[in-house]
Scaffold this motif. Structure first.
Motif, mmCIF file in Angstrom:
data_model
loop_
_atom_site.group_PDB
_atom_site.id
_atom_site.type_symbol
_atom_site.label_atom_id
_atom_site.label_comp_id
_atom_site.label_asym_id
_atom_site.label_seq_id
_atom_site.Cartn_x
_atom_site.Cartn_y
_atom_site.Cartn_z
ATOM 1 N N SER A 296 0.830 -1.209 0.000
ATOM 2 C CA SER A 296 0.000 0.000 0.000
ATOM 3 C C SER A 296 0.862 1.257 0.000
ATOM 4 N N HIS A 297 1.901 1.304 0.830
ATOM 5 C CA HIS A 297 2.759 2.483 0.960
ATOM 6 C C HIS A 297 4.226 2.067 0.964
ATOM 7 N N GLU A 298 5.065 2.824 0.241
ATOM 8 C CA GLU A 298 6.520 2.605 0.282
ATOM 9 C C GLU A 298 7.172 3.833 0.898
ATOM 10 N N LEU A 299 7.887 3.642 2.007
ATOM 11 C CA LEU A 299 8.497 4.742 2.755
ATOM 12 C C LEU A 299 9.973 4.445 3.001
ATOM 13 N N GLU A 300 10.650 5.389 3.703
ATOM 14 C CA GLU A 300 12.058 5.216 4.099
ATOM 15 C C GLU A 300 12.111 4.978 5.609
ATOM 16 N N LEU A 301 13.219 4.399 6.085
ATOM 17 C CA LEU A 301 13.360 4.106 7.515
ATOM 18 C C LEU A 301 13.114 5.355 8.383
ATOM 19 N N HIS A 308 4.049 3.950 11.587
ATOM 20 C CA HIS A 308 3.270 3.420 12.718
ATOM 21 C C HIS A 308 1.940 4.149 12.861
ATOM 22 N N GLN A 309 1.962 5.468 12.630
ATOM 23 C CA GLN A 309 0.709 6.227 12.725
ATOM 24 C C GLN A 309 -0.292 5.735 11.679
ATOM 25 N N LEU A 310 0.192 5.518 10.449
ATOM 26 C CA LEU A 310 -0.671 5.019 9.371
ATOM 27 C C LEU A 310 -1.278 3.661 9.735
ATOM 28 N N GLN A 311 -0.424 2.763 10.239
ATOM 29 C CA GLN A 311 -0.900 1.415 10.567
ATOM 30 C C GLN A 311 -1.913 1.464 11.709
ATOM 31 N N GLU A 312 -1.594 2.273 12.714
ATOM 32 C CA GLU A 312 -2.472 2.359 13.883
ATOM 33 C C GLU A 312 -3.830 2.971 13.507
ATOM 34 N N ASP A 313 -3.813 3.987 12.660
ATOM 35 C CA ASP A 313 -5.076 4.596 12.224
ATOM 36 C C ASP A 313 -5.960 3.548 11.556
ATOM 37 N N ALA A 314 -5.356 2.711 10.716
ATOM 38 C CA ALA A 314 -6.138 1.707 9.988
ATOM 39 C C ALA A 314 -6.619 0.607 10.930
ATOM 40 N N THR A 315 -5.731 0.135 11.806
ATOM 41 C CA THR A 315 -6.070 -1.041 12.623
ATOM 42 C C THR A 315 -6.946 -0.671 13.816
ATOM 43 N N ILE A 316 -6.571 0.389 14.527
ATOM 44 C CA ILE A 316 -7.286 0.724 15.771
ATOM 45 C C ILE A 316 -8.477 1.646 15.488
ATOM 46 N N ARG A 317 -8.282 2.603 14.546
ATOM 47 C CA ARG A 317 -9.337 3.585 14.307
ATOM 48 C C ARG A 317 -10.165 3.271 13.063
ATOM 49 N N SER A 318 -9.882 2.121 12.404
ATOM 50 C CA SER A 318 -10.664 1.644 11.252
ATOM 51 C C SER A 318 -10.894 2.715 10.200
ATOM 52 N N THR A 319 -9.825 3.447 9.845
ATOM 53 C CA THR A 319 -9.961 4.521 8.857
ATOM 54 C C THR A 319 -10.078 3.997 7.426
ATOM 55 N N GLY A 320 -9.724 2.731 7.204
ATOM 56 C CA GLY A 320 -9.793 2.163 5.850
ATOM 57 C C GLY A 320 -8.764 2.739 4.902
ATOM 58 N N THR A 321 -7.746 3.409 5.443
ATOM 59 C CA THR A 321 -6.786 4.135 4.603
ATOM 60 C C THR A 321 -5.609 3.279 4.137
ATOM 61 N N LEU A 322 -5.545 2.039 4.582
ATOM 62 C CA LEU A 322 -4.471 1.149 4.100
ATOM 63 C C LEU A 322 -5.078 0.135 3.149
ATOM 64 N N ALA A 323 -4.350 -0.179 2.085
ATOM 65 C CA ALA A 323 -4.798 -1.227 1.160
ATOM 66 C C ALA A 323 -3.660 -2.216 0.989
ATOM 67 N N GLY A 324 -3.189 -2.756 2.087
ATOM 68 C CA GLY A 324 -2.064 -3.691 2.044
ATOM 69 C C GLY A 324 -0.977 -3.245 2.994
ATOM 70 N N LYS A 325 0.266 -3.594 2.651
ATOM 71 C CA LYS A 325 1.376 -3.413 3.579
ATOM 72 C C LYS A 325 2.090 -2.071 3.427
ATOM 73 N N ILE A 326 2.672 -1.621 4.541
ATOM 74 C CA ILE A 326 3.594 -0.479 4.525
ATOM 75 C C ILE A 326 5.011 -1.061 4.534
ATOM 76 N N VAL A 327 5.788 -0.713 3.498
ATOM 77 C CA VAL A 327 7.160 -1.209 3.385
ATOM 78 C C VAL A 327 8.111 -0.024 3.476
ATOM 79 N N LEU A 328 9.228 -0.191 4.195
ATOM 80 C CA LEU A 328 10.235 0.872 4.320
ATOM 81 C C LEU A 328 11.565 0.343 3.803
ATOM 82 N N THR A 329 12.242 1.133 2.991
ATOM 83 C CA THR A 329 13.578 0.731 2.559
ATOM 84 C C THR A 329 14.589 1.280 3.561
#
Ligand code: NAP
Length: 330
Positions: A296-301, A308-329
């Motif tokens: 869903s999102h590609e970020l840097e370390l 973490h904020q993005l993941q928490e918003d989707a999982t805990i606050r059910s924002t529906g804003t993630l469509a898969g994984k957040i990956v960081l290079t």
């Protein structure tokens, strides 16, 4: 080396991206130059303290990674410098995590990464792929020709379940919460997708699978057992792997009269042997193109706190804003 770590549990702001000493591998460890990592809901629970675990201080966050072996301990005889690897199950139960340029990992958690698979794809499939594999094949024992309902088919775990269930020859019905996620589920191979923002999952499943589903894979944190049991076929199996605080009502009579079973598990309690067995299939499927990462999102370390904020918003606050994984290079 650069790392993302915490000194005490707290909000995503408590994540520090800074310098830490390079780890030194012990006898049965491997030093890995990390290339990519991914975020999982459990990372946020550990960072915030809602799942209490014994943490080293400083604690490097993260469970998943893919990278290249930089050095091996004297007791490691079957892996060598330069080999591409991936791993999950780090940052758990007292182990240091993966969000760093270098990590020292016990050899028993490492899987060899085929040459044609990108680091970010392996990192994105690590924990969620092992979870899907354990749930489908060790717990629910999905069989060729059966029907499975996957709640959240475009999510981190759900996208792995959809693809592995297809690979096993099942008919896959998935749910998705937006038109884009409906398309994503179809691209992943789902035979039918229920757009739960427009249709009732219960009503739609009854039309698509009038004899019931053999496996009901729940990813929500508040399962609705009345609906789930009504949708299951006789001897149906329900997989439960989310919702530590959930205390929903349970329809005992309809459940046992249908001879259904419930299969709860947490992937990080799997043994290294069980995890390695799943990893062999995952590496092979990634190499063959049977399994694809759903990023869903590609970020840097440096953006670990934002991730973490993005993941928490989707999982805990059910924002529906993630469509898969957040990956960081890294
Ligand atoms: N037990 C274990 O070993 C284990 C392992 C990994 C994860 N987990 C847990 O499993 C859960 C999912 O993890 P994940 O990484 O897959 O998270 P994720 O990527 O955020 O996916 C969650 C999915 O749930 C779906 N969903 C949320 N609310 C819904 C609703 N009301 N109706 C239908 N679908 C809904 C979302 O679908 P839409 O956006 O399409 O609605 C989304 O695809 C988390 O709670 C995590 O902690 C447990």
């Amino acid at each position: 080396m650069k790392a993302a770590f915490i000194r005490s549990v707290g909000t995503p702001d408590s994540i520090i991206v800074g310098d830490l000493p390079m780890p030194v591998p012990t006898e049965h460890q491997v030093l890995v130059r990390v290339k990519a990592v991914s975020v999982n809901p459990i990372d946020t629970y550990i960072r915030s303290g809602i799942v209490a675990m014994q943490l080293p201080n400083p604690f490097v966050i993260g469970c998943d990674m893919a990278g290249v072996i930089e050095d091996v301990g004297d007791g490691v005889t079957d892996l060598s410098i330069g080999t591409r690897v991936w791993a999950s199950n780090q940052g758990l139960l007292g182990r240091q995590g993966t969000f760093a340029e270098y990590i020292a990992v016990d050899r028993e958690w490492l899987h060899v990464l085929p040459e044609n698979v990108e680091f970010k794809a392996a990192a994105a499939c690590a924990l969620v792929g092992i979870t899907a594999h354990l749930g489908l094949f060790s717990h629910a024992r999905l069989r060729h020709g059966e029907t499975i309902l996957v709640i959240g088919g475009a999510g981190g775990v759900g996208s792995m379940v959809v693809q592995m269930a297809k690979a096993a020859g099942a008919r896959v019905i998935a749910t998705a919460g937006s038109d884009e996620k409906v398309d994503a589920c179809k691209r992943l191979g789902a035979d039918e997708v229920i757009p739960h923002h427009r249709e009732s999952i219960g009503e739609a499943t009854k039309v698509l699978a009038p004899d019931g589903v053999n496996v009901f894979w729940e990813t929500r944190r508040e399962p609705d057992f009345d609906t789930a049991v009504s949708l299951m076929a006789p001897r149906g199996r329900m997989v439960l792997m989310a919702g530590r605080d959930a205390r929903p009502l349970f329809p005992v009579g309809p459940f046992y009269v249908k001879e259904c079973s419930l299969h709860g598990f947490v992937m990080f309690k799997a043994t290294p042997e069980e995890t390695l067995a799943a990893g062999i299939d995952i590496s092979g499927w990634l190499a063959d193109g049977v399994l694809r990462a759903n990023i869903s999102h590609e970020l840097e370390l440096e953006q670990a706190g934002y991730a973490h904020q993005l993941q928490e918003d989707a999982t805990i606050r059910s924002t529906g804003t993630l469509a898969g994984k957040i990956v960081l290079t890294v």
